[in-house]
Design a protein around this motif. Structure first.
Motif, PDB file in Angstrom:
ATOM      1  N   ALA A 163       0.819  -1.215   0.000  1.00  0.00           N
ATOM      2  CA  ALA A 163       0.000   0.000   0.000  1.00  0.00           C
ATOM      3  C   ALA A 163       0.851   1.263   0.000  1.00  0.00           C
ATOM      4  N   SER A 164       2.077   1.158   0.517  1.00  0.00           N
ATOM      5  CA  SER A 164       2.944   2.341   0.588  1.00  0.00           C
ATOM      6  C   SER A 164       3.263   2.890  -0.799  1.00  0.00           C
ATOM      7  N   PHE A 165       3.271   2.029  -1.821  1.00  0.00           N
ATOM      8  CA  PHE A 165       3.505   2.508  -3.187  1.00  0.00           C
ATOM      9  C   PHE A 165       2.350   3.396  -3.646  1.00  0.00           C
ATOM     10  N   GLY A 166       1.127   2.965  -3.312  1.00  0.00           N
ATOM     11  CA  GLY A 166      -0.039   3.778  -3.650  1.00  0.00           C
ATOM     12  C   GLY A 166      -0.054   5.093  -2.892  1.00  0.00           C
ATOM     13  N   VAL A 167       0.324   5.042  -1.614  1.00  0.00           N
ATOM     14  CA  VAL A 167       0.377   6.257  -0.796  1.00  0.00           C
ATOM     15  C   VAL A 167       1.395   7.233  -1.374  1.00  0.00           C
ATOM     16  N   ALA A 168       2.569   6.728  -1.748  1.00  0.00           N
ATOM     17  CA  ALA A 168       3.612   7.584  -2.333  1.00  0.00           C
ATOM     18  C   ALA A 168       3.125   8.220  -3.630  1.00  0.00           C
ATOM     19  N   TYR A 169       2.416   7.435  -4.440  1.00  0.00           N
ATOM     20  CA  TYR A 169       1.954   7.929  -5.740  1.00  0.00           C
ATOM     21  C   TYR A 169       0.865   8.991  -5.588  1.00  0.00           C
ATOM     22  N   PHE A 170      -0.122   8.728  -4.736  1.00  0.00           N
ATOM     23  CA  PHE A 170      -1.268   9.628  -4.637  1.00  0.00           C
ATOM     24  C   PHE A 170      -0.999  10.863  -3.773  1.00  0.00           C
ATOM     25  N   THR A 171      -0.136  10.747  -2.736  1.00  0.00           N
ATOM     26  CA  THR A 171       0.116  11.901  -1.868  1.00  0.00           C
ATOM     27  C   THR A 171       1.138  12.853  -2.467  1.00  0.00           C
ATOM     28  N   LYS A 172       2.020  12.331  -3.340  1.00  0.00           N
ATOM     29  CA  LYS A 172       3.047  13.165  -3.974  1.00  0.00           C
ATOM     30  C   LYS A 172       3.860  13.946  -2.928  1.00  0.00           C
ATOM     31  N   THR A 173       4.209  13.268  -1.863  1.00  0.00           N
ATOM     32  CA  THR A 173       4.978  13.932  -0.800  1.00  0.00           C
ATOM     33  C   THR A 173       6.384  13.335  -0.722  1.00  0.00           C
ATOM     34  N   LEU A 174       6.528  12.274   0.052  1.00  0.00           N
ATOM     35  CA  LEU A 174       7.827  11.632   0.227  1.00  0.00           C
ATOM     36  C   LEU A 174       8.068  10.642  -0.911  1.00  0.00           C
ATOM     37  N   ASP A 175       9.328  10.209  -1.079  1.00  0.00           N
ATOM     38  CA  ASP A 175       9.614   9.278  -2.168  1.00  0.00           C
ATOM     39  C   ASP A 175       9.221   7.847  -1.794  1.00  0.00           C
ATOM     40  N   PHE A 176       9.281   6.955  -2.770  1.00  0.00           N
ATOM     41  CA  PHE A 176       8.817   5.580  -2.590  1.00  0.00           C
ATOM     42  C   PHE A 176       9.589   4.851  -1.490  1.00  0.00           C
ATOM     43  N   SER A 177      10.913   4.994  -1.479  1.00  0.00           N
ATOM     44  CA  SER A 177      11.726   4.276  -0.495  1.00  0.00           C
ATOM     45  C   SER A 177      11.413   4.740   0.925  1.00  0.00           C
ATOM     46  N   THR A 178      11.157   6.032   1.083  1.00  0.00           N
ATOM     47  CA  THR A 178      10.806   6.562   2.409  1.00  0.00           C
ATOM     48  C   THR A 178       9.478   5.988   2.879  1.00  0.00           C
ATOM     49  N   TRP A 179       8.502   5.913   1.987  1.00  0.00           N
ATOM     50  CA  TRP A 179       7.197   5.365   2.364  1.00  0.00           C
ATOM     51  C   TRP A 179       7.282   3.876   2.685  1.00  0.00           C
ATOM     52  N   ILE A 180       8.174   3.146   2.023  1.00  0.00           N
ATOM     53  CA  ILE A 180       8.353   1.726   2.337  1.00  0.00           C
ATOM     54  C   ILE A 180       8.856   1.562   3.769  1.00  0.00           C
ATOM     55  N   ILE A 181       9.856   2.363   4.152  1.00  0.00           N
ATOM     56  CA  ILE A 181      10.384   2.302   5.522  1.00  0.00           C
ATOM     57  C   ILE A 181       9.297   2.690   6.519  1.00  0.00           C
ATOM     58  N   ILE A 182       8.522   3.723   6.191  1.00  0.00           N
ATOM     59  CA  ILE A 182       7.424   4.140   7.070  1.00  0.00           C
ATOM     60  C   ILE A 182       6.404   3.003   7.229  1.00  0.00           C
ATOM     61  N   ALA A 183       6.124   2.289   6.148  1.00  0.00           N
ATOM     62  CA  ALA A 183       5.186   1.163   6.207  1.00  0.00           C
ATOM     63  C   ALA A 183       5.698   0.075   7.145  1.00  0.00           C
ATOM     64  N   ILE A 184       6.993  -0.216   7.070  1.00  0.00           N
ATOM     65  CA  ILE A 184       7.584  -1.234   7.951  1.00  0.00           C
ATOM     66  C   ILE A 184       7.518  -0.781   9.410  1.00  0.00           C
ATOM     67  N   LEU A 185       7.874   0.477   9.667  1.00  0.00           N
ATOM     68  CA  LEU A 185       7.805   1.012  11.034  1.00  0.00           C
ATOM     69  C   LEU A 185       6.366   0.997  11.544  1.00  0.00           C
ATOM     70  N   THR A 186       5.437   1.354  10.669  1.00  0.00           N
ATOM     71  CA  THR A 186       4.019   1.369  11.042  1.00  0.00           C
ATOM     72  C   THR A 186       3.542  -0.015  11.447  1.00  0.00           C
ATOM     73  N   SER A 187       3.874  -1.020  10.652  1.00  0.00           N
ATOM     74  CA  SER A 187       3.410  -2.377  10.920  1.00  0.00           C
ATOM     75  C   SER A 187       4.052  -2.971  12.171  1.00  0.00           C
ATOM     76  N   VAL A 188       5.371  -2.864  12.271  1.00  0.00           N
ATOM     77  CA  VAL A 188       6.089  -3.485  13.385  1.00  0.00           C
ATOM     78  C   VAL A 188       5.779  -2.799  14.709  1.00  0.00           C
ATOM     79  N   PHE A 189       5.994  -1.486  14.763  1.00  0.00           N
ATOM     80  CA  PHE A 189       5.799  -0.783  16.032  1.00  0.00           C
ATOM     81  C   PHE A 189       4.324  -0.536  16.326  1.00  0.00           C
TER      82      PHE A 189
END
Length: 263
Positions: free
Chosen positions: A186-212
């Motif tokens: 889902a982080s790829f979709g978030v990166a595409y539609f929000t046009k904010t942070l880059d794809f790699s940043t959103w992937i790390i955020i997704a991992i942090l979101t899920s784990v923590f």
């Protein structure tokens, strides 16, 4: 059926109010999170059997100085380091001693660094190069909801191995992994539609979101078990208390903010 309807309606109202407040303006967003903080503090203090008006004053002061006045000092770094340290200790207590110490000396530490500072760091996330960027926080909330939904669906249909049965009997390893995988997707979709942070940043955020986020959910469940209650409150019909809805993002948000601050 009535319970499902109540849960759906209250959940939808929560999402509409949350997204609207974040999008309308920086100040409506801060105002809503101040209300979230007040309700969350009330619910947490009830769990801890603590009655302190000082905590509400500390919450207000923190949001004014750091959220509105944007005081940029080393104190925010110090608060972040202490909050991360306390949360790591909470994870350690959860995994090793299977108990969250809530005796008198630790209650104020929990209210300050488990809740108040977590609210503060969430309000500091939606800024990019000093400008208010609401879609960053909306994207993170979306990832939390995506992770929770698919963790439930995968766990219900394919879950065989309990993740932490003594605290949350319904959570499974398969559910956690399913939530993590779909959250990353889902982080790829978030990166595409929000046009904010880059794809790699959103992937790390997704991992942090899920784990923590999962750790936050388990710690909140443990606090409720120790307080011998099912829900942290009754403000949201079908869901329980506000902390029951925010436990994942409150815990994960601090780690996400630290990551964004570093990069």
């Amino acid at each position: 059926m009535n319970e499902l309807l109540k849960r759906t309606l209250s959940g939808a109202l929560y999402v509409v109010v949350l997204v609207s407040a974040i999008l309308i303006s920086e100040y409506s967003f801060l105002g809503l999170f101040f209300v979230f903080g007040l309700v969350g503090l009330y619910e947490l203090q009830k769990l801890l059997k603590l009655n302190s008006y000082l905590n509400y004053i500390v919450l207000l002061a923190a949001l004014i100085f750091f959220g509105i006045l944007k005081i940029d000092t080393y104190s925010i770094w110090l608060l972040l380091i202490i909050t991360l340290f306390v949360k790591i200790l909470l994870i350690k207590d959860l995994l090793i001693i299977h108990k969250i110490p809530i005796f008198e000396g630790k209650k104020y530490i929990l209210t300050l660094f488990y809740l108040i500072s977590s609210i503060l760091f969430l309000t500091l996330i939606p800024y990019e190069n000093g400008e208010y960027s609401p879609y960053i926080l909306i994207g993170i909330f979306f990832l939390v909801w995506f992770n929770d939904s698919f963790a439930y669906l995968v766990g219900k249909n394919f879950g065989k191995h309990k993740l932490y049965e003594r605290i949350s009997p319904n959570k499974t390893v398969e559910g956690f992994l399913g939530g993590l995988v779909f959250c990353i997707a889902a982080s790829f979709g978030v990166a595409y539609f929000t046009k904010t942070l880059d794809f790699s940043t959103w992937i790390i955020i997704a991992i942090l979101t899920s784990v923590f986020g999962t750790f936050g959910d388990l710690i909140q469940s443990k606090l409720k078990r120790q307080a011998k209650v099912k829900d942290s409150g009754t403000i949201m019909p079908g869901h329980g208390g506000l902390l029951d809805r925010l436990d994942s993002i409150l815990f994960a948000g601090t780690f996400i903010y630290a990551y964004l601050l570093i990069i």
